[in-house]
Design an enzyme around this catalytic site. Sequence first.
Site, PDB file in Angstrom:
ATOM      1  CB  CYS A   5      37.315  33.473  27.285  1.00 40.31           C
ATOM      2  SG  CYS A   5      36.794  34.360  26.000  1.00 40.31           S
ATOM      3  CG  HIS A  40      34.477  35.835  30.262  1.00 39.76           C
ATOM      4  ND1 HIS A  40      35.644  35.908  30.356  1.00 39.76           N
ATOM      5  CD2 HIS A  40      34.226  35.926  28.979  1.00 39.76           C
ATOM      6  CE1 HIS A  40      36.515  36.340  29.522  1.00 39.76           C
ATOM      7  NE2 HIS A  40      35.582  36.264  28.325  1.00 39.76           N
ATOM      8  CD  GLU A  42      35.629  35.988  33.982  1.00 38.65           C
ATOM      9  OE1 GLU A  42      35.534  34.552  33.780  1.00 38.65           O
ATOM     10  OE2 GLU A  42      36.297  36.410  33.190  1.00 38.65           O
TER      11      GLU A  42
END
Length: 535
Positions: free
Chosen positions: A385, A511, A513
């Site tokens: 990002c 993202h 993650e």
Amino acid sequence: MKKQNTKYIFVTGGVVSSLGKGIIAASLGVLLKSQGHKVTIQKFDPYLNRDPGTMSPFQHGEVFVTEDGCETDLDLGHYERFIDQNVSRLNNVTSGMIFWDVLTKERRGDYLGNTVQIIPHVTNEIKRRIFQVAEENDFDIVITEVGGTVGDIESLPFIEAIRQFSFENRDDCIHIHVTLVPYLNTSSEFKTKPTQHSVKELKSLGIHPDLIVCRSEYPVATEIKEKIALFCDVKADSVIGCVDSDSIYKVPLELEKEKIDQVVVRNLGLRKRKNKLKDWIKYTSIIDSKGLPSVNIGIVGKYNLLSDSYLSVVESIKHASAANNCRATIVWVNAENLEKSDSMDALKNLDGILIPGGFGDRGIEGKIKAAKYARENNIPYFGLCLGMHIAVIEFARHVAGMEDANSTEFSRDCTFPVIDILPDQKKVRQKGGTMRLGAYPCQNRPQTKLYEAYQCETVSERHRHRYEFNDKYKKELEAAGLVISGTSPQNNLVEVVELPGHPWYLACQFHPEFKSRPYKSHPLFRSFIKASLSK
Ligand code: GLN
């Protein structure tokens, strides 16, 4: 309306905060799911913010984003990673949401002239949310964690609501109370008094715990558990030890050894089934293996004092390291220090550099220096990002010759706004919940690092941003060598950029993650760690 046959487990905490209630709730979820039950986990957060989206990561840690675009507490990340299942906007309930809804109904006239009160209007709204999450997917078991510590003024409406709920659904509910059992080195003994007091407090609010989970630094002896059982009025086998662990992923197996799941299913009147924990056993054995090669991964950020601010990133690195049979050491690099310094020594021993998401201009120039260093020194680089914005700005400035390239987030009137506000965001005035949030598809271009990692053409990833790659500069940056490897199919937004000829230099708008799971590590993290390992 009540869904039939669902069982409800409430998890409260006492003595102190930060006992890891979220991990305990998630671990219990793992055990019950492994027995074949359909489980979900919900979190009640007693603060007045509607969601944590507007809170500083310094105060609240990471903001976790769900598939359906809700900004939630970081514990929901643990829930997803542990039970290997997506949760939704129904799984995080704050006081802010409850009051918001009650007042909206009041303004609409729904209460027909009644005085609107904490009991029953606020508590009814809370109880409704428990049923709502159960009904969402016809769950067998809903685990609800109440944030904060029993006795806090803030959490009283939630505690009262779960008291009423258990009274009204007596056979279907149990209460687990998590406490601290400190060990006093001076007298070489465990102390049970804080637990006794905490349970007394809980009982004074009308809730009798069925299980007590004792968090402690060292294993708590059976006599101590028996003493707690006697003083707190629970069965001896319902006092569960939960000792500090070097990895949160060992907690499900530790709690299984303590037979928490057996006591829970017995109390709920469910049949005992066998746990299937093969993946967990395998995963934790990798964590414990001796002699694994190690990689140093630098995270260049500004919230470095608290690794909770980048929690999902840290967890994803751990998952990816296990998948690569190595051990990652995370090196926190303070972007502001890098900005001020002439030396790049802080980056010298890194095998990989990761720039995570972030907001505001503090430390930006330091991050740009780190991206330049990674590009020029062939160090694997992973931008998430904001980390993608940094990569694009750095490339524009130092490779494409756009000297003062920037993002309009940091410099409104730079000559080359290579990152600019999304068109939809221009009219947005309210800060809370208005970013481009949640899952969107991304089309991967074949023969790129991106495609190589995912091995497929379309993926879906979660977003949380207002700024984007500025299309106006696409041609020019591509001509200078930047590869746009991922785009969003609907509106052609740039989702991923990378650099050919570099061992691994990839930055994405989304993202990843948020989607990594312990034994199903995320393909991009896996590929990044692999590249860092071979550096
Ligand atoms: N601040 C940037 C934006 O709003 C990046 C956000 C992020 O990293 N999550 O677009």
